[in-house]
Write a protein that holds these residues in place. Structure first.
Motif, mmCIF file in Angstrom:
data_model
loop_
_atom_site.group_PDB
_atom_site.id
_atom_site.type_symbol
_atom_site.label_atom_id
_atom_site.label_comp_id
_atom_site.label_asym_id
_atom_site.label_seq_id
_atom_site.Cartn_x
_atom_site.Cartn_y
_atom_site.Cartn_z
ATOM 1 N N ILE A 1 -4.218 -2.230 -2.106
ATOM 2 C CA ILE A 1 -4.872 -2.308 -0.796
ATOM 3 C C ILE A 1 -4.623 -3.690 -0.208
ATOM 4 N N ASP B 1 -12.092 5.588 1.686
ATOM 5 C CA ASP B 1 -10.939 6.468 1.531
ATOM 6 C C ASP B 1 -11.236 7.503 0.450
ATOM 7 N N ASP C 1 -4.366 -5.325 6.839
ATOM 8 C CA ASP C 1 -3.592 -4.705 7.911
ATOM 9 C C ASP C 1 -2.893 -5.789 8.720
ATOM 10 N N LYS D 1 -13.831 -6.492 3.312
ATOM 11 C CA LYS D 1 -13.216 -5.491 4.188
ATOM 12 C C LYS D 1 -12.204 -4.641 3.423
ATOM 13 N N ARG E 1 -14.156 -2.270 1.333
ATOM 14 C CA ARG E 1 -14.709 -1.223 2.208
ATOM 15 C C ARG E 1 -13.628 -0.213 2.588
ATOM 16 N N LYS E 2 -12.417 -0.689 2.817
ATOM 17 C CA LYS E 2 -11.294 0.199 3.151
ATOM 18 C C LYS E 2 -11.047 1.192 2.014
#
Length: 623
Positions: free
Chosen positions: A553, A364, A556, A356, A359-360
């Motif tokens: 990164i 971007d 969240d 994930k 992928r983030k």
């Protein structure tokens, strides 16, 4: 628990209920008290720490140096810290940032390395090397670096030796042990218990499963281990010798003749350290305080020298919010810990959660390249491929992906790295271990001896294949071995494709063998030797980017978690955390000891959760 009818049963039932209610009441009171203290700390809003003119910056790492600190629930963290059961960790990036800020900070006049609480470094010695490099850069400012310790372990001294001046307590000691890889072997114990451990592996050197098959380390494992251990020890020894203006041969001589040297000084280890050039001066704690007061002056309370710890210093100097600059970005993703299936928080690599993060970064548009910072001995083969597949997708969509290997990037850690556009490693990185294994213990023999048997029916020959209380049939064993061999062939193929080698060439240096980064570079498993900064700079060049910023990164954080973190940070600065810790330290240590053991056992079981029972693990951590 259902209320029993017998007199004895009701007696023990009442005891249980009393203990249960008392425990719930105690936990409730502690939770309420924690909430009151923390909310009060949040509301009061402490001032940012002040950095006085001429201060000494104190770097006093606690516990293990890590690329990424392991996630803990904020409340549980306070309780564990108070009870002395928390495994402390220090982010190497916090220390590196503090050193970098201090280099050009006119309010900082000297750097003090306090190593008493430093327990080691996760994955090897590369983190020490990163810090030593940063300290050498700090010295270019003309500011002095002083190391102080009550005693010095080998790792502590490796860091301390980079200082201009190394001080030690007169009652202290320093001894170099070298490096070792020691395992615990269970075959005879398992035989006595009647536990059958079914192991499926490929690779002469895939020694991760040897503890379950042997009572000693195999000759193949000894050969491989002494090779990479020798490389790591050579770098540490040479670095220390260079820092202390001596030759490697002189340091070897000191280690070899340590006993005669101790006898000559009648067992005074501190005197031996000074006489042989490893320590500059012996000082008591009081003498060190006076020494520092002469150097930087009194603190505001006039009870010690003018100093600020690195955590408070970061609060004062590190920006509270990183505002977007509009520049192109090089994304850094930290993959630290065991690789397991599913999602995990910091400290363990979850296949889904790490994918994930990739992928983030992939989605971007401002991210022009991704640097995977890998610090892992491996784990689940399936989860490793989930992560690597996401890396491949990022590459297909035009993102440059560079791997930067930290202390360890072996087995599953190498799998997720193998097809990157470029691989960087420290010379002391533990890597390779290209192999795969499966392991299933069965317990039919001890159960049978107790008079417990398993029997049943199924609709096909495979219906009861993985019943660990019945054993494994020969067909099932053959089936699993075929799967493991297929996994090994896949590993060889993806490495061959990623490294522009033939499968046969890879197989010669694979077989589960662990290599140092230095050897891996020579063999073609690694492109270049260097640290994270080198890898980031190279990723930018490959992406044709010159004006960029580095962005880590991260996962969240949900609003509740963020709120608790903010409250905790404010309460810590206001001193309320110490009060909460004092309260929770009074809780029952026996209960905690039992629960801690349960948690460790649970972690052991749940972390080995590959859906195909296939694992890419080097079992090569230095203990």
């Amino acid at each position: 628990m259902t209320k029993p009818n017998s007199l004895i049963g009701r007696f023990f039932y009442r005891i249980w209920k009393t203990v249960d209610v008392a425990g719930r009441l105690l936990i409730g009171l502690i939770a309420i008290t924690i909430l009151v203290f923390l909310v009060r700390g949040c509301v009061s809003g402490p001032d940012l720490p002040k950095v006085n003119q001429g201060s000494a910056l104190v770097l006093n790492p606690t516990g293990t140096l890590v690329e990424q600190t392991t996630y803990m629930d904020p409340i549980e963290e306070i309780i564990a810290d108070a009870q002395g059961t928390k495994n402390p960790e220090t982010s190497v990036y916090d220390l590196l940032d503090a050193i970098e800020y201090a280099k050009n900070d006119d309010n900082i006049s000297v750097l003090v390395l306090q190593t008493n609480n430093l327990a080691g470094a996760y994955g090897g010695i590369s983190k020490y090397q990163d810090l030593r490099k940063a300290i050498d850069d700090f010295k270019t400012s003309g500011k002095k670096v002083i190391a102080i310790g009550d005693n010095y372990s080998q790792g502590q001294y490796y860091l301390a030796s980079s200082a201009d001046e190394v001080l030690m307590n007169p009652r202290g000691a320093l001894m170099f042990e070298g490096m070792a890889r020691t395992g615990t072997y269970y075959k005879s114990a398992l035989d006595k218990l009647g536990v059958n451990v079914h192991v499926f592996r490929v690779g002469t050197f895939k020694s991760a499963v040897e503890p379950f098959l042997r009572d000693s380390m195999s000759e193949a494992a000894k050969e491989a281990n002494i090779e990479w251990l020798g490389d790591l020890w050579g770098h540490m020894r040479d670095d220390i010798a260079g820092s202390r203006d001596m030759t490697s041969a002189e340091m070897d001589s000191f280690i070899e003749n340590f006993l005669p040297l101790m006898k000559a000084q009648k067992g005074d280890a501190a005197a031996v350290a000074v006489n042989n050039g490893f320590v500059d001066k012996l000082v008591t704690r009081a003498e060190f305080r006076d020494y520092m007061i002469d150097l930087v002056g009194f603190n505001d309370e006039e009870d010690s020298y003018q100093a600020i710890g690195y955590k408070n210093y970061l609060k004062a100097r590190r920006p509270l919010v990183e505002l977007p600059s509009g520049k192109d970005q090089i994304a850094v993703i930290i993959a630290k810990g065991e690789i397991v299936d599913g999602s995990r928080k910091e400290g363990t690599i979850g296949g889904d959660s790490t994918a994930k993060l990739i992928r983030k970064a992939r989605l971007d548009d401002s991210v022009k390249a991704i640097v995977m910072r890998v610090d892992s001995p491996g784990g689940s083969a399936f989860a490793s491929e989930v992560i690597r597949s996401e890396i491949v997708q990022a590459q297909k969509e035009g993102k440059i992906v560079v791997t930067s290997m930290a202390g360890m990037a072996a087995s599953g850690g190498y799998w997720i790295s193998a097809t990157s556009d470029e691989i960087w490693a420290h010379p002391t990185t533990i890597t390779g271990s290209i192999g795969i294994f499966g392991m299933i213990p069965t317990f039919e023999q001890p159960l049978n001896e107790l008079g417990v048997y398993r029997d049943g029916v199924g609709t096909t020959k495979w219906s009861r294949s993985f019943d660990v209380m019945s054993g494994l049939s020969e067909d099932v064993k053959a089936l699993i071995q075929e799967s493991i061999e297929h996994g090994y062939d896949e590993f060889l193929t993806l490495v061959a494709n990623g490294r522009d080698m033939t499968v046969e060439e890879v197989d010669k240096i694979a077989q589960g063998r662990v290599w140092s980064g230095e050897d891996a570079h020579r063999l073609g498993l690694v492109d270049k030797l260097g640290d994270l900064d080198d890898a980031v700079e190279s990723a930018a060049k490959l992406a044709n980017v010159s004006d960029y910023e580095v962005r880590f990164i991260k996962r969240d954080i949900n609003p509740t978690e963020q709120m608790l973190r903010d409250i905790l940070n404010n309460a810590e600065a206001s001193g309320d955390v110490a009060k909460v810790q004092a309260l929770t330290a009074q809780s029952n240590p026996l209960v905690h000891a039992i629960s801690s053991q349960v948690r460790e056992a649970y972690k052991l079981v749940t972390d080995y959760n590959d859906p195909n029972h296939a694992y890419l693990h080097c079992m090569c951590e230095i203990k």
